[in-house]
Design a protein around this motif. Sequence first.
Motif, PDB file in Angstrom:
ATOM      1  N   ASP A 141       0.398 -23.889  47.136  1.00 42.94           N
ATOM      2  CA  ASP A 141       0.410 -24.905  48.184  1.00 42.94           C
ATOM      3  C   ASP A 141       0.970 -26.227  47.653  1.00 42.94           C
ATOM      4  N   HIS A 142       0.568 -26.595  46.446  1.00 48.71           N
ATOM      5  CA  HIS A 142       1.042 -27.849  45.850  1.00 48.71           C
ATOM      6  C   HIS A 142       2.535 -27.776  45.576  1.00 48.71           C
ATOM      7  N   PHE A 143       2.998 -26.649  45.037  1.00 50.20           N
ATOM      8  CA  PHE A 143       4.424 -26.505  44.747  1.00 50.20           C
ATOM      9  C   PHE A 143       5.251 -26.609  46.025  1.00 50.20           C
ATOM     10  N   MET A 144       4.827 -25.921  47.063  1.00 55.99           N
ATOM     11  CA  MET A 144       5.580 -25.945  48.319  1.00 55.99           C
ATOM     12  C   MET A 144       5.671 -27.366  48.880  1.00 55.99           C
ATOM     13  N   ALA A 145       4.574 -28.104  48.781  1.00 56.89           N
ATOM     14  CA  ALA A 145       4.561 -29.468  49.309  1.00 56.89           C
ATOM     15  C   ALA A 145       5.514 -30.384  48.555  1.00 56.89           C
ATOM     16  N   LYS A 146       5.681 -30.148  47.257  1.00 57.61           N
ATOM     17  CA  LYS A 146       6.474 -31.045  46.413  1.00 57.61           C
ATOM     18  C   LYS A 146       7.928 -30.603  46.246  1.00 57.61           C
ATOM     19  N   LEU A 147       8.284 -29.409  46.706  1.00 53.20           N
ATOM     20  CA  LEU A 147       9.632 -28.878  46.496  1.00 53.20           C
ATOM     21  C   LEU A 147      10.677 -29.776  47.171  1.00 53.20           C
ATOM     22  N   LYS A 148      11.668 -30.218  46.395  1.00 55.15           N
ATOM     23  CA  LYS A 148      12.708 -31.112  46.884  1.00 55.15           C
ATOM     24  C   LYS A 148      13.954 -30.334  47.299  1.00 55.15           C
ATOM     25  N   PRO A 149      14.683 -30.819  48.317  1.00 55.42           N
ATOM     26  CA  PRO A 149      15.966 -30.188  48.655  1.00 55.42           C
ATOM     27  C   PRO A 149      16.911 -30.214  47.460  1.00 55.42           C
ATOM     28  N   GLY A 150      17.666 -29.148  47.306  1.00 55.01           N
ATOM     29  CA  GLY A 150      18.618 -29.050  46.204  1.00 55.01           C
ATOM     30  C   GLY A 150      18.079 -28.302  45.005  1.00 55.01           C
ATOM     31  N   ALA A 151      16.763 -28.349  44.790  1.00 49.27           N
ATOM     32  CA  ALA A 151      16.159 -27.632  43.665  1.00 49.27           C
ATOM     33  C   ALA A 151      15.965 -26.165  44.040  1.00 49.27           C
ATOM     34  N   ILE A 152      16.217 -25.279  43.094  1.00 49.90           N
ATOM     35  CA  ILE A 152      16.033 -23.846  43.304  1.00 49.90           C
ATOM     36  C   ILE A 152      15.134 -23.325  42.185  1.00 49.90           C
ATOM     37  N   TYR A 153      14.106 -22.611  42.561  1.00 53.80           N
ATOM     38  CA  TYR A 153      13.188 -22.040  41.575  1.00 53.80           C
ATOM     39  C   TYR A 153      13.087 -20.533  41.789  1.00 53.80           C
ATOM     40  N   PHE A 190       9.005   4.947  38.460  1.00 53.54           N
ATOM     41  CA  PHE A 190      10.066   3.986  38.729  1.00 53.54           C
ATOM     42  C   PHE A 190       9.499   2.574  38.623  1.00 53.54           C
ATOM     43  N   VAL A 191      10.286   1.695  38.032  1.00 48.99           N
ATOM     44  CA  VAL A 191       9.877   0.304  37.893  1.00 48.99           C
ATOM     45  C   VAL A 191      10.602  -0.509  38.954  1.00 48.99           C
ATOM     46  N   ARG A 192       9.817  -1.188  39.748  1.00 50.26           N
ATOM     47  CA  ARG A 192      10.334  -1.965  40.874  1.00 50.26           C
ATOM     48  C   ARG A 192      10.081  -3.444  40.595  1.00 50.26           C
ATOM     49  N   SER A 193      11.134  -4.226  40.597  1.00 53.28           N
ATOM     50  CA  SER A 193      11.005  -5.655  40.326  1.00 53.28           C
ATOM     51  C   SER A 193      11.533  -6.457  41.506  1.00 53.28           C
ATOM     52  N   GLU A 194      10.770  -7.491  41.869  1.00 49.30           N
ATOM     53  CA  GLU A 194      11.199  -8.443  42.894  1.00 49.30           C
ATOM     54  C   GLU A 194      11.671  -9.717  42.196  1.00 49.30           C
ATOM     55  N   ARG A 195      12.902 -10.083  42.448  1.00 49.81           N
ATOM     56  CA  ARG A 195      13.442 -11.367  41.964  1.00 49.81           C
ATOM     57  C   ARG A 195      13.336 -12.345  43.130  1.00 49.81           C
ATOM     58  N   GLN A 196      12.398 -13.250  43.064  1.00 43.47           N
ATOM     59  CA  GLN A 196      12.080 -14.139  44.177  1.00 43.47           C
ATOM     60  C   GLN A 196      12.603 -15.546  43.897  1.00 43.47           C
ATOM     61  N   THR A 197      13.129 -16.209  44.935  1.00 38.70           N
ATOM     62  CA  THR A 197      13.520 -17.610  44.791  1.00 38.70           C
ATOM     63  C   THR A 197      12.983 -18.421  45.960  1.00 38.70           C
ATOM     64  N   LEU A 198      12.833 -19.717  45.700  1.00 36.24           N
ATOM     65  CA  LEU A 198      12.353 -20.674  46.707  1.00 36.24           C
ATOM     66  C   LEU A 198      13.295 -21.865  46.741  1.00 36.24           C
ATOM     67  N   ARG A 199      13.622 -22.290  47.966  1.00 38.99           N
ATOM     68  CA  ARG A 199      14.548 -23.409  48.128  1.00 38.99           C
ATOM     69  C   ARG A 199      14.266 -24.098  49.462  1.00 38.99           C
ATOM     70  N   GLY A 205      13.876 -29.028  56.580  1.00 35.42           N
ATOM     71  CA  GLY A 205      12.716 -29.064  55.690  1.00 35.42           C
ATOM     72  C   GLY A 205      12.036 -27.717  55.534  1.00 35.42           C
ATOM     73  N   ALA A 206      12.551 -26.675  56.187  1.00 37.02           N
ATOM     74  CA  ALA A 206      11.987 -25.333  56.023  1.00 37.02           C
ATOM     75  C   ALA A 206      12.219 -24.847  54.596  1.00 37.02           C
ATOM     76  N   ILE A 207      11.402 -23.907  54.171  1.00 32.91           N
ATOM     77  CA  ILE A 207      11.567 -23.314  52.850  1.00 32.91           C
ATOM     78  C   ILE A 207      12.072 -21.887  53.001  1.00 32.91           C
ATOM     79  N   LEU A 208      13.147 -21.593  52.287  1.00 33.84           N
ATOM     80  CA  LEU A 208      13.709 -20.244  52.258  1.00 33.84           C
ATOM     81  C   LEU A 208      13.140 -19.511  51.056  1.00 33.84           C
ATOM     82  N   PHE A 209      12.577 -18.348  51.307  1.00 36.59           N
ATOM     83  CA  PHE A 209      12.030 -17.481  50.261  1.00 36.59           C
ATOM     84  C   PHE A 209      12.879 -16.223  50.234  1.00 36.59           C
ATOM     85  N   THR A 210      13.549 -15.964  49.120  1.00 36.79           N
ATOM     86  CA  THR A 210      14.382 -14.765  49.009  1.00 36.79           C
ATOM     87  C   THR A 210      13.729 -13.759  48.079  1.00 36.79           C
ATOM     88  N   ILE A 211      13.971 -12.481  48.344  1.00 38.28           N
ATOM     89  CA  ILE A 211      13.396 -11.399  47.558  1.00 38.28           C
ATOM     90  C   ILE A 211      14.508 -10.394  47.248  1.00 38.28           C
TER      91      ILE A 211
END
Length: 266
Positions: A141-153, A190-199, A205-211
């Motif tokens: 919750d804290h990370f989402m509130a502080k996430l700035k436009p332009g930053a990708i995690y 089988f090993v299944r990995s999710e590569r997730q990003t937040l932007r 001001g919406a947050i895009l979550f990719t998987i």
Amino acid sequence: MTLGFSVDELLPKARGGGRLAIGLSKLAEDEWLQPEPDLAAREAGFAAYPQGIQLSPEGDAPEAELAAMLGLSGGLPEAARAHHEDMCLLILRPGDEQYRLVGAAVAWPSDWTPADKLGLPLRALHAPIQGYEEQLATGVDHFMAKLKPGAIYGRCNWFIAATGERRWVAEPPELAFAQVSAENAGETLFVRSERQTLRRLPGTGAILFTIGIYVSPLGALSPTNVQRLASAMEGLLNGEGERRGAGAYAHALIGYAQRQVVERAR
């Protein structure tokens, strides 16, 4: 710091067992999305699972902003079809304390149903994840509130599955892994990995979550990664084993890893 775009590349950076952690890495623009997606596979994935697209009117403006940012016409479905990654949009309603899901374009879900999640706030979205509320919710919750436009995690995780299919619906572990042994684990696990990003989208001001979903047979991984997974089994058995079904496959995976060590020593 790049996360890579394969199970072998993701595993060294992925959390596996123990206490939950966000484990985010800051990514450059050219590390954000897979550069050469298999668009035929994406089309086939959505054709086989059309209910993976779930949209609400609250997502209309973020959808349009996302598509324009990616140089596309349309909205969230077009963005996800044009890339390897499944995509979700989250917004913070006035007066709310948690972001909630307002749009999903998911061809390859990891044992979840987008229609059941649309409109839910973050903590309800993650309710099935053992330990999320106690160990992770406040930090997210804290990370989402502080996430700035332009930053990708980005972050990544892994699961053990009994199928190499990208769209994964978990079966009861005692059934899914019934035929797995130390002798055949290389082909049956089988090993299944999710590569997730937040932007954050700068306009709405919406947050895009990719998987991004990556799947590999255990036997196709590097010996180092096989040993890494075997070492993680103890943590799963003592922590998240019930949720991940580790008790049904852990001993076979450990035995397979030990056999690899013996064979390399010959």
